[in-house]
Design a protein around this motif. Structure first.
Motif, mmCIF file in Angstrom:
data_model
loop_
_atom_site.group_PDB
_atom_site.id
_atom_site.type_symbol
_atom_site.label_atom_id
_atom_site.label_comp_id
_atom_site.label_asym_id
_atom_site.label_seq_id
_atom_site.Cartn_x
_atom_site.Cartn_y
_atom_site.Cartn_z
ATOM 1 N N GLU A 169 0.830 -1.199 0.000
ATOM 2 C CA GLU A 169 0.000 0.000 0.000
ATOM 3 C C GLU A 169 0.871 1.257 0.000
ATOM 4 O O GLU A 169 1.863 1.345 0.738
ATOM 5 C CB GLU A 169 -0.921 0.007 1.211
ATOM 6 C CG GLU A 169 -1.866 1.200 1.244
ATOM 7 C CD GLU A 169 -2.780 1.186 2.447
ATOM 8 O OE1 GLU A 169 -3.493 2.176 2.666
ATOM 9 O OE2 GLU A 169 -2.760 0.171 3.184
ATOM 10 N N THR A 170 0.491 2.232 -0.818
ATOM 11 C CA THR A 170 1.262 3.464 -0.933
ATOM 12 C C THR A 170 1.058 4.333 0.303
ATOM 13 O O THR A 170 -0.065 4.573 0.735
ATOM 14 C CB THR A 170 0.843 4.250 -2.185
ATOM 15 O OG1 THR A 170 1.040 3.419 -3.334
ATOM 16 C CG2 THR A 170 1.670 5.516 -2.337
ATOM 17 N N VAL A 171 2.171 4.800 0.880
ATOM 18 C CA VAL A 171 2.105 5.662 2.061
ATOM 19 C C VAL A 171 2.764 7.014 1.820
ATOM 20 O O VAL A 171 2.606 7.926 2.635
ATOM 21 C CB VAL A 171 2.770 4.978 3.274
ATOM 22 C CG1 VAL A 171 1.992 3.745 3.675
ATOM 23 C CG2 VAL A 171 4.225 4.629 2.976
ATOM 24 N N GLY A 172 3.511 7.171 0.746
ATOM 25 C CA GLY A 172 4.187 8.428 0.471
ATOM 26 C C GLY A 172 4.348 8.650 -1.018
ATOM 27 O O GLY A 172 4.249 7.725 -1.826
ATOM 28 N N MET A 173 4.607 9.879 -1.363
ATOM 29 C CA MET A 173 4.820 10.220 -2.769
ATOM 30 C C MET A 173 6.232 9.815 -3.199
ATOM 31 O O MET A 173 7.156 9.762 -2.377
ATOM 32 C CB MET A 173 4.616 11.720 -2.973
ATOM 33 C CG MET A 173 3.222 12.222 -2.650
ATOM 34 S SD MET A 173 3.102 14.012 -2.850
ATOM 35 C CE MET A 173 3.517 14.175 -4.594
ATOM 36 N N GLU A 174 6.372 9.547 -4.487
ATOM 37 C CA GLU A 174 7.692 9.206 -5.011
ATOM 38 C C GLU A 174 8.667 10.365 -4.868
ATOM 39 O O GLU A 174 9.890 10.170 -4.847
ATOM 40 C CB GLU A 174 7.584 8.806 -6.485
ATOM 41 C CG GLU A 174 6.708 7.585 -6.738
ATOM 42 C CD GLU A 174 7.262 6.344 -6.095
ATOM 43 O OE1 GLU A 174 8.492 6.162 -6.120
ATOM 44 O OE2 GLU A 174 6.472 5.543 -5.568
ATOM 45 N N ALA A 175 8.134 11.564 -4.741
ATOM 46 C CA ALA A 175 9.003 12.738 -4.578
ATOM 47 C C ALA A 175 9.801 12.686 -3.287
ATOM 48 O O ALA A 175 10.850 13.333 -3.177
ATOM 49 C CB ALA A 175 8.165 14.017 -4.630
ATOM 50 N N GLU A 176 9.317 11.939 -2.284
ATOM 51 C CA GLU A 176 10.055 11.840 -1.022
ATOM 52 C C GLU A 176 11.408 11.169 -1.246
ATOM 53 O O GLU A 176 12.438 11.636 -0.764
ATOM 54 C CB GLU A 176 9.234 11.050 -0.002
ATOM 55 C CG GLU A 176 7.824 11.564 0.239
ATOM 56 C CD GLU A 176 7.809 12.939 0.866
ATOM 57 O OE1 GLU A 176 8.836 13.356 1.417
ATOM 58 O OE2 GLU A 176 6.757 13.602 0.795
ATOM 59 N N GLY A 177 11.403 10.060 -1.993
ATOM 60 C CA GLY A 177 12.672 9.390 -2.276
ATOM 61 C C GLY A 177 13.575 10.207 -3.167
ATOM 62 O O GLY A 177 14.800 10.255 -2.961
ATOM 63 N N PHE A 178 12.999 10.875 -4.159
ATOM 64 C CA PHE A 178 13.814 11.711 -5.043
ATOM 65 C C PHE A 178 14.412 12.905 -4.289
ATOM 66 O O PHE A 178 15.504 13.371 -4.625
ATOM 67 C CB PHE A 178 12.973 12.199 -6.223
ATOM 68 C CG PHE A 178 12.596 11.116 -7.188
ATOM 69 C CD1 PHE A 178 13.524 10.168 -7.581
ATOM 70 C CD2 PHE A 178 11.315 11.038 -7.714
ATOM 71 C CE1 PHE A 178 13.198 9.162 -8.479
ATOM 72 C CE2 PHE A 178 10.971 10.037 -8.609
ATOM 73 C CZ PHE A 178 11.914 9.088 -8.990
ATOM 74 N N ALA A 179 13.709 13.403 -3.280
ATOM 75 C CA ALA A 179 14.230 14.531 -2.499
ATOM 76 C C ALA A 179 15.487 14.117 -1.738
ATOM 77 O O ALA A 179 16.489 14.852 -1.714
ATOM 78 C CB ALA A 179 13.154 15.040 -1.544
ATOM 79 N N ILE A 180 15.454 12.946 -1.113
ATOM 80 C CA ILE A 180 16.650 12.466 -0.401
ATOM 81 C C ILE A 180 17.775 12.175 -1.389
ATOM 82 O O ILE A 180 18.952 12.471 -1.134
ATOM 83 C CB ILE A 180 16.307 11.218 0.428
ATOM 84 C CG1 ILE A 180 15.231 11.550 1.465
ATOM 85 C CG2 ILE A 180 17.552 10.669 1.110
ATOM 86 C CD1 ILE A 180 14.799 10.352 2.285
#
Length: 326
Positions: A169-180
């Motif tokens: 189940e999705t809990v966060g946007m893919e942008a979170e990983g790209f930000a790190i």
């Protein structure tokens, strides 16, 4: 003036006083009369038999009047407090707190939280899915460590399911990983990545994005790459669902390009293995190019296996001889 002083002194002295005490009172009255001609403001001890300080003051006035009249003009001590042999003022709350000692093992300051203690060793630990709160903390820690020392390495420990939970189940946007990931690329420090537990999806990208040659994995850790998942659309209309689907495809293409770059594989190869969830143990992850070395108790697995003697050597050391073939 001497008459005014006589009443409190006589009242503060018990009736059972001796004749010598009476002579001292007379002497004190005579001195007060002498001082009344030179000073218009002669201190008169107040009368309160229940107050120990005032009783002490009255006793000094009766026994040694010079202690009251011959006082220094510029004294830092509060009035009449210097008549005691060793006067002590009340300590401030800060002094009282510093003086408290429960035992020798008690910490002098409150203990910091665990992320702060790890940060002191230049360790950043990602132990949760990549939600906004985790991303904020990790990026802030990376920026702080670069500010403290732009040359010392940073150790990034990863045990995360990425932007999804373990059930998918999705809990966060893919942008979170790209930000790190973008923050890691902007740092001047070497980043040593270590996978402990699991590195799934975007977390696998962060594992592969470490400094070349400094990407590690524990022997029983798991890595997995998969396509980004679209968040739940609910009761959204068809046009909005289409827009979100296009954004998911864009994130998938970006993820394929970045993984191909850091694993040194072709985009076609990465895209093919990402059609379905692709799990990798430590050996497969090294073969695929996600990591460089496998760790075991702080050492490389190859070094440990190389230090192990062959079976024949073990037999010779143990004094065992191989039996002749029948």
């Amino acid at each position: 003036m001497a008459t005014c002083l006589r009443l409190p002194m006589a009242s503060s002295i018990p009736c059972s006083s001796s004749s010598s005490m009476t002579l001292k009172h007379r002497s004190f009255n005579i001195r007060c009369a002498a001082y009344s001609n030179n000073s218009s403001n002669i201190p008169m001890p107040p009368f309160n038999p229940k107050d120990p300080f005032l009783s002490k003051l009255a006793s000094v006035a009766a026994n040694n009047p010079d202690a009251l009249f011959s006082r220094p003009q510029n004294s830092d001590m509060p009035p009449f407090l210097d008549i005691y042999d060793s006067p002590k003022l009340m300590a401030t709350p800060a002094q009282v707190e510093r003086s408290v000692s429960y035992n020798e093992h008690r910490a002098s300051t409150p203990p910091p939280d665990l992320p702060s203690m790890l940060l002191h060793g230049r360790i950043v630990y990602i132990g949760m899915p990549l939600v906004s709160a985790v991303t904020e903390l990790v990026i802030a820690e990376l920026m702080y460590l670069q500010y403290m020392d732009p040359k010392a390495p940073i150790y990034l420990y990863i045990n995360s399911t990425g932007t999804t939970r373990d059930d998918g189940e999705t809990v966060g946007m893919e942008a979170e990983g790209f930000a790190i990931y973008d923050s890691m690329m902007q740092l001047q420090n070497e980043i040593h990545t270590v996978a402990v537990g699991a590195a799934i999806g975007q977390a696998c990208l962060l594992l592969a994005a470490g400094t070349k040659g400094k990407r590690f994995m524990m022997p029983h850790a798991k890595a997995m790459i998969q396509q980004p998942r679209a968040p739940s659309s609910g009761l959204m209309q068809a046009s909005d669902v289409y827009i979100r689907a296009k954004e998911v495809l864009v994130n998938r293409d970006n993820l394929v390009k970045l993984l191909a770059k850091h694993t040194e594989n072709s985009e076609e190869t990465v895209s093919n293995v990402m059609r379905r969830p692709y799990y990798m143990d430590s050996i497969k992850a090294r073969e695929f190019g996600v990591i460089d070395k496998i760790l075991w108790r702080g050492q490389e697995q190859e070094q440990i296996m190389a230090s192990v003697d062959a079976p024949e050597v073990w037999d010779n050391k143990a004094g065992i001889k191989v039996a002749d073939a029948f």
